[in-house]
Design a protein around this motif. Structure first.
Motif, mmCIF file in Angstrom:
data_model
loop_
_atom_site.group_PDB
_atom_site.id
_atom_site.type_symbol
_atom_site.label_atom_id
_atom_site.label_comp_id
_atom_site.label_asym_id
_atom_site.label_seq_id
_atom_site.Cartn_x
_atom_site.Cartn_y
_atom_site.Cartn_z
ATOM 1 N N GLU A 15 45.618 32.777 39.674
ATOM 2 C CA GLU A 15 46.572 32.099 40.586
ATOM 3 C C GLU A 15 45.580 32.018 41.942
ATOM 4 O O GLU A 15 45.652 33.015 42.625
ATOM 5 N N ILE A 16 45.059 30.943 42.146
ATOM 6 C CA ILE A 16 44.134 30.806 43.289
ATOM 7 C C ILE A 16 44.453 30.186 44.433
ATOM 8 O O ILE A 16 45.015 29.132 44.649
ATOM 9 N N TRP A 17 44.409 30.905 45.693
ATOM 10 C CA TRP A 17 44.516 30.387 46.777
ATOM 11 C C TRP A 17 43.233 30.120 47.591
ATOM 12 O O TRP A 17 42.662 31.132 48.062
ATOM 13 N N LEU B 228 44.674 35.546 43.228
ATOM 14 C CA LEU B 228 43.184 35.540 43.754
ATOM 15 C C LEU B 228 42.953 34.660 44.993
ATOM 16 O O LEU B 228 43.547 33.433 45.124
ATOM 17 N N VAL B 229 42.481 35.321 46.198
ATOM 18 C CA VAL B 229 42.305 34.536 47.408
ATOM 19 C C VAL B 229 40.793 34.422 47.613
ATOM 20 O O VAL B 229 40.144 35.221 47.565
ATOM 21 N N THR C 200 45.289 26.762 39.580
ATOM 22 C CA THR C 200 45.045 28.027 38.629
ATOM 23 C C THR C 200 43.959 27.610 37.432
ATOM 24 O O THR C 200 43.640 26.588 37.099
ATOM 25 N N GLN C 201 43.567 28.753 36.757
ATOM 26 C CA GLN C 201 42.626 28.668 35.711
ATOM 27 C C GLN C 201 42.545 30.050 35.051
ATOM 28 O O GLN C 201 42.532 31.046 35.572
ATOM 29 N N SER C 202 42.492 29.793 33.466
ATOM 30 C CA SER C 202 42.547 31.201 32.812
ATOM 31 C C SER C 202 41.263 31.359 32.200
ATOM 32 O O SER C 202 40.467 30.256 32.086
ATOM 33 N N ILE D 235 37.816 36.862 46.685
ATOM 34 C CA ILE D 235 36.412 36.377 46.782
ATOM 35 C C ILE D 235 35.826 36.005 48.345
ATOM 36 O O ILE D 235 36.656 35.021 48.727
ATOM 37 N N VAL D 236 35.004 36.776 48.713
ATOM 38 C CA VAL D 236 34.607 36.175 50.286
ATOM 39 C C VAL D 236 33.262 35.594 49.999
ATOM 40 O O VAL D 236 32.318 36.439 49.894
#
Ligand code: GTP
Ligand code: MG
Length: 179
Positions: free
Chosen positions: A63-65, A9-10, A45-47, A88-89
């Protein structure tokens, strides 16, 4: 067996719209009034657990950037959104220019992803700082209409109060669990 999926996810958006604050709220359930602007990007990261259409529990690991919104980092963005399953914008409801910037990110994502494997990327447009209603500059209905035309998820949230933040990640997780 237990169902499990890992997804990249970015977060994209103009500097200081609150990308890092939204992620921090999601992961730590906290808010910092004075937060340093992100340098380059941050990885977290988060689940979350959701039920799919068959009613089975699915664990979605994000997996978050969290990218840096400052203009000087713009050229790095493709490294982070390439191969991302979801984006996510973020814009700031008190700053009109930040919605224009968000729309640019949406077109860039669409253009890049039309070439590669990740055609059905889940994209959410998020208007942050909903606690600052008295300073609102971006009409909610207008932003919503745009997302309907573009086929995006839409949310207004406040990283400060936490309102709506969980919803964003739950909805994205749900659509990933069903894909
Ligand atoms: P860059 O890392 O530079 O791209 O910025 P960012 O988008 O990550 O913004 P950041 O999370 O650093 O937040 C910028 C400022 O806005 C900080 O001072 C936050 O405290 C504030 N802020 C973030 N979210 C909210 C919110 O929901 N409401 C209010 N009132 N302020 C917020
Ligand atoms: Mg940041």
């Amino acid at each position: 067996g237990a169902k499990y999926g890992q997804f990249k996810l970015v977060l994209l958006g103009e500097s200081s719209v609150g990308k890092s604050s939204v992620v921090y709220r999601f992961i730590k359930e906290q808010f910092e009034e004075f937060r340093e602007s992100t340098i380059g990007a941050a990885f977290l990261t988060q689940s979350v657990k959701v039920n799919n259409e068959k009613g089975e529990e699915v664990t979605i690991k994000f997996e978050i950037w969290d990218t840096a919104g400052q203009e000087r980092y713009k050229s790095l963005a493709p490294m982070y959104y390439r191969n991302a399953h979801c984006a996510i914008v973020v814009y700031d409801i008190t700053r009109e220019s930040s919605l224009a910037k968000a729309k640019n990110w949406v077109s860039e994502l669409r253009k890049q992803n039309s070439n590669n494997a990740n055609k059905n990327m889940v994209i959410a447009l998020v208007g942050n700082k909903s606690d600052l209603e008295s300073e609102r500059k971006v009409d909610k209905l207008q932003a919503f209409e745009y997302t309907r035309e573009e086929g995006l998820l839409f949310f207004e949230v406040s990283a400060k109060t936490g309102e709506g933040v969980r919803d964003v990640f739950d909805h994205i997780a749900k659509s990933l669990a069903e894909s």
